[in-house]
Design a protein around this motif. Structure first.
Motif, PDB file in Angstrom:
ATOM      1  N   ARG A 204      -4.040  -7.907   1.507  1.00 10.40           N
ATOM      2  CA  ARG A 204      -4.614  -8.114   1.633  1.00 10.40           C
ATOM      3  C   ARG A 204      -6.297  -7.691   1.178  1.00 10.40           C
ATOM      4  O   ARG A 204      -6.836  -8.529   1.912  1.00 10.40           O
ATOM      5  N   THR A 205      -6.429  -7.146   0.439  1.00  6.40           N
ATOM      6  CA  THR A 205      -7.343  -6.779  -0.001  1.00  6.40           C
ATOM      7  C   THR A 205      -7.431  -7.934  -0.820  1.00  6.40           C
ATOM      8  O   THR A 205      -9.017  -8.166  -1.010  1.00  6.40           O
ATOM      9  N   PHE A 206      -6.607  -8.557  -1.468  1.00  6.33           N
ATOM     10  CA  PHE A 206      -7.284  -9.792  -2.077  1.00  6.33           C
ATOM     11  C   PHE A 206      -7.668 -10.680  -1.532  1.00  6.33           C
ATOM     12  O   PHE A 206      -8.974 -11.568  -2.379  1.00  6.33           O
ATOM     13  N   VAL A 207      -7.298 -11.056  -0.539  1.00  4.80           N
ATOM     14  CA  VAL A 207      -7.632 -12.406   0.183  1.00  4.80           C
ATOM     15  C   VAL A 207      -8.075 -11.673   1.133  1.00  4.80           C
ATOM     16  O   VAL A 207      -9.652 -12.639   1.126  1.00  4.80           O
TER      17      VAL A 207
ATOM     18  N   GLU B 129      -4.602  -0.079   3.035  1.00  2.00           N
ATOM     19  CA  GLU B 129      -4.149  -0.583   1.815  1.00  2.00           C
ATOM     20  C   GLU B 129      -5.762   0.168   1.410  1.00  2.00           C
ATOM     21  O   GLU B 129      -5.444   0.789   0.385  1.00  2.00           O
ATOM     22  N   LEU B 130      -6.397   0.180   2.211  1.00  2.94           N
ATOM     23  CA  LEU B 130      -8.204   0.337   1.520  1.00  2.94           C
ATOM     24  C   LEU B 130      -7.952   1.969   1.528  1.00  2.94           C
ATOM     25  O   LEU B 130      -8.132   3.215   0.573  1.00  2.94           O
ATOM     26  N   SER B 131      -7.234   3.072   2.850  1.00  2.00           N
ATOM     27  CA  SER B 131      -7.195   4.038   2.822  1.00  2.00           C
ATOM     28  C   SER B 131      -5.846   4.541   1.895  1.00  2.00           C
ATOM     29  O   SER B 131      -6.156   5.726   1.520  1.00  2.00           O
ATOM     30  N   ASN B 132      -5.220   3.878   1.499  1.00  2.00           N
ATOM     31  CA  ASN B 132      -3.716   4.292   0.307  1.00  2.00           C
ATOM     32  C   ASN B 132      -3.952   3.143  -0.346  1.00  2.00           C
ATOM     33  O   ASN B 132      -2.762   3.051  -1.012  1.00  2.00           O
ATOM     34  N   PHE B 133      -5.025   3.246  -1.479  1.00  5.60           N
ATOM     35  CA  PHE B 133      -5.016   2.501  -2.566  1.00  5.60           C
ATOM     36  C   PHE B 133      -4.081   2.368  -3.490  1.00  5.60           C
ATOM     37  O   PHE B 133      -4.309   3.471  -3.999  1.00  5.60           O
ATOM     38  N   ALA B 134      -3.493   1.574  -3.798  1.00 10.88           N
ATOM     39  CA  ALA B 134      -2.928   1.602  -5.329  1.00 10.88           C
ATOM     40  C   ALA B 134      -2.522  -0.006  -5.840  1.00 10.88           C
ATOM     41  O   ALA B 134      -2.660  -0.765  -4.578  1.00 10.88           O
ATOM     42  N   PHE B 135      -2.159  -0.286  -7.270  1.00 10.88           N
ATOM     43  CA  PHE B 135      -2.445  -1.631  -7.768  1.00 10.88           C
ATOM     44  C   PHE B 135      -1.714  -1.538  -9.009  1.00 10.88           C
ATOM     45  O   PHE B 135      -2.139  -0.431  -9.671  1.00 10.88           O
TER      46      PHE B 135
ATOM     47  N   HIS C 137       1.245  -1.170   0.194  1.00 10.85           N
ATOM     48  CA  HIS C 137       0.197  -0.160   0.341  1.00 10.85           C
ATOM     49  C   HIS C 137       0.917   1.546   0.156  1.00 10.85           C
ATOM     50  O   HIS C 137       2.302   1.258  -0.512  1.00 10.85           O
ATOM     51  N   LEU C 138       0.123   2.379   0.134  1.00  8.27           N
ATOM     52  CA  LEU C 138       0.935   3.747  -0.182  1.00  8.27           C
ATOM     53  C   LEU C 138       1.334   4.128   1.352  1.00  8.27           C
ATOM     54  O   LEU C 138       0.951   3.440   2.106  1.00  8.27           O
ATOM     55  N   PRO C 139       2.205   4.916   1.846  1.00  6.35           N
ATOM     56  CA  PRO C 139       3.164   5.814   0.798  1.00  6.35           C
ATOM     57  C   PRO C 139       3.826   4.749   0.646  1.00  6.35           C
ATOM     58  O   PRO C 139       4.294   4.341   0.682  1.00  6.35           O
ATOM     59  N   VAL C 140       4.276   5.334  -1.258  1.00  6.03           N
ATOM     60  CA  VAL C 140       5.545   4.734  -1.067  1.00  6.03           C
ATOM     61  C   VAL C 140       7.098   5.673  -1.097  1.00  6.03           C
ATOM     62  O   VAL C 140       6.293   7.186  -1.607  1.00  6.03           O
ATOM     63  N   GLY C 141       7.719   6.055  -0.017  1.00  4.26           N
ATOM     64  CA  GLY C 141       9.017   6.915  -0.593  1.00  4.26           C
ATOM     65  C   GLY C 141       9.777   6.620  -1.476  1.00  4.26           C
ATOM     66  O   GLY C 141      10.475   5.957  -2.313  1.00  4.26           O
ATOM     67  N   PHE C 142      10.294   7.599  -1.491  1.00  2.00           N
ATOM     68  CA  PHE C 142      11.776   7.926  -2.431  1.00  2.00           C
ATOM     69  C   PHE C 142      12.766   8.844  -2.570  1.00  2.00           C
ATOM     70  O   PHE C 142      12.587   9.658  -1.770  1.00  2.00           O
ATOM     71  N   ARG C 143      14.458   8.042  -2.788  1.00  2.00           N
ATOM     72  CA  ARG C 143      15.128   9.274  -1.777  1.00  2.00           C
ATOM     73  C   ARG C 143      15.426  10.046  -3.199  1.00  2.00           C
ATOM     74  O   ARG C 143      15.678   9.085  -4.494  1.00  2.00           O
ATOM     75  N   VAL C 144      16.014  10.868  -2.728  1.00  3.71           N
ATOM     76  CA  VAL C 144      17.153  11.871  -4.014  1.00  3.71           C
ATOM     77  C   VAL C 144      18.403  12.248  -3.517  1.00  3.71           C
ATOM     78  O   VAL C 144      18.013  12.805  -2.785  1.00  3.71           O
ATOM     79  N   SER C 145      19.854  11.772  -3.761  1.00  2.00           N
ATOM     80  CA  SER C 145      20.152  11.853  -3.456  1.00  2.00           C
ATOM     81  C   SER C 145      21.423  12.362  -4.124  1.00  2.00           C
ATOM     82  O   SER C 145      21.714  11.835  -5.611  1.00  2.00           O
ATOM     83  N   ILE C 146      21.667  13.852  -4.356  1.00  2.00           N
ATOM     84  CA  ILE C 146      22.631  15.109  -5.350  1.00  2.00           C
ATOM     85  C   ILE C 146      24.021  15.399  -4.342  1.00  2.00           C
ATOM     86  O   ILE C 146      23.703  15.674  -2.726  1.00  2.00           O
ATOM     87  N   LEU C 147      24.790  15.359  -4.681  1.00  2.00           N
ATOM     88  CA  LEU C 147      26.328  15.321  -4.771  1.00  2.00           C
ATOM     89  C   LEU C 147      26.304  16.990  -4.904  1.00  2.00           C
ATOM     90  O   LEU C 147      26.525  17.269  -6.229  1.00  2.00           O
ATOM     91  N   ASN C 148      26.883  17.705  -3.997  1.00  2.00           N
ATOM     92  CA  ASN C 148      27.351  19.216  -4.343  1.00  2.00           C
ATOM     93  C   ASN C 148      28.832  18.914  -4.929  1.00  2.00           C
ATOM     94  O   ASN C 148      29.838  19.419  -4.013  1.00  2.00           O
TER      95      ASN C 148
END
Length: 327
Positions: A292-295, A256-262, A181-192
């Motif tokens: 869990r939703t499938f089950v 899963e139901l409150s942050n549904f994605a498929f 389920h969501l959230p899906v977190g993303f990491r963006v690493s930048i070097l200066n």
């Protein structure tokens, strides 16, 4: 005897009142509001620049504050600062001037404080960083280390042929590539790799298996800087609503139901701004399978199948009885 009982009762009552009073006493904390807390300044060699900050005493008593200046360097990957020893006054600290050594504020009083920066003629192009701290004066018996202080961060860029070079090191999800389920977190690493602070901006576009855009997320919406010779990790989350807490199957089903994605998704990162020779682009894939939703759906199907066949059987029996009334 009655007098003794009466005195004991009064003592117990007094102690009870004292205990209750102590429970409801709220400790008074020092409070000083400073605005703005971050100063981003560009200055030419030999130039003088003055900025004004507003100080406001939020306490109920008169307070006196003293000033100190410390350089800072990057610490960690999330924009933290490490403040150097105040004895190191080289660079920006020796360029900064305040027209007083301390300031006294009445309760609720606000004051505009000018802070002047004078860059020397031979200042090299690049970034310089320091914080101006305000600390309450030490009271009798008070430990110096326990005194609260408020800081104003100065990001100063001396103009000239500076080096602006940002490198995208990594773009990835914050854990596995498959989620329930969501959230899906993303990491963006930048070097200066340059010698000035830079604040890149960008977007993450999330598309489903059909190519339709389902989310567009901003990277570094707060405008956080990356200091020279350091990397910074920006975190971005794709989320639709509150995430219920707790363990177990049912709490997981609520998440899963409150942050549904498929299904499978693709996330495209696009970065822009000073430091990039050209707009940067990177793409990753991930998927969301709410098992869990499938089950739960399968369980509902199996639960209603017997009722379906029973209803069908009853319908057949009813139709047969109507067609053959003698049976």
């Amino acid at each position: 005897m009655s007098r003794i009982v009466h005195r004991v009762s009064r003592i117990i009552g007094g102690l009870s009142f004292l205990l209750v009073s102590c429970l409801f006493i709220v400790p008074h904390a020092s409070a000083l509001t400073v605005h703005p807390a971050i100063q981003d300044i560009e200055i030419d060699p030999g130039q003088t620049e003055t900025r004004t900050v507003t100080l406001e005493n939020d306490e109920a008593t008169v307070q006196t504050y003293v000033f100190s200046i410390q350089k800072f360097v990057p610490k960690g990957e999330f924009g933290q600062q490490q403040f150097l020893d105040s004895s190191d006054m080289s660079g920006l600290p020796e360029w900064m001037y305040v027209d007083r050594s301390e300031v006294t504020l009445a309760p609720g009083q606000a004051l505009s404080l000018p802070i002047t920066i004078r860059a020397p003629e031979d200042a090299n192009a690049g970034g310089y960083y320091a914080a101006l701290f305000l600390s309450r004066t030490q009271a009798a018996g008070e430990e110096l280390a326990m005194l609260p202080r408020v800081g104003i961060l100065f990001f100063v860029r001396v103009s000239g042929p500076a080096i602006e070079r940002l490198i995208l090191e990594d773009f990835a999800t914050d854990s596995d590539s498959s989620y329930a389920h969501l959230p899906v977190g993303f990491r963006v690493s930048i070097l200066n790799e340059g010698n000035v602070h830079l604040a890149p901006e960008g977007t993450i576009t999330v598309r489903n298996a059909f190519g339709s855009t389902v989310a567009k997320l901003r990277v570094n919406a707060e405008g956080g800087n990356i200091l020279p010779d350091s990397r910074r990790v920006y975190r971005v989350a794709w989320i639709k609503g509150p995430v219920p807490e707790g363990g177990g199957y049912w709490q997981g089903l609520l998440r899963e139901l409150s942050n549904f994605a498929f299904g499978p998704y693709r996330a495209t990162l696009e970065l822009r701004g000073d430091g990039f020779a050209q707009p940067m682009r990177s793409e990753i894939a991930f998927s969301v399978w709410p098992w869990r939703t499938f089950v739960a759906l399968v369980a509902l199907v199996f639960a209603f199948v017997p009722f379906f066949f029973l209803a069908k059987r009853l319908a057949i029996m009813s139709a047969t009885a109507k067609s053959d009334p003698l049976r």
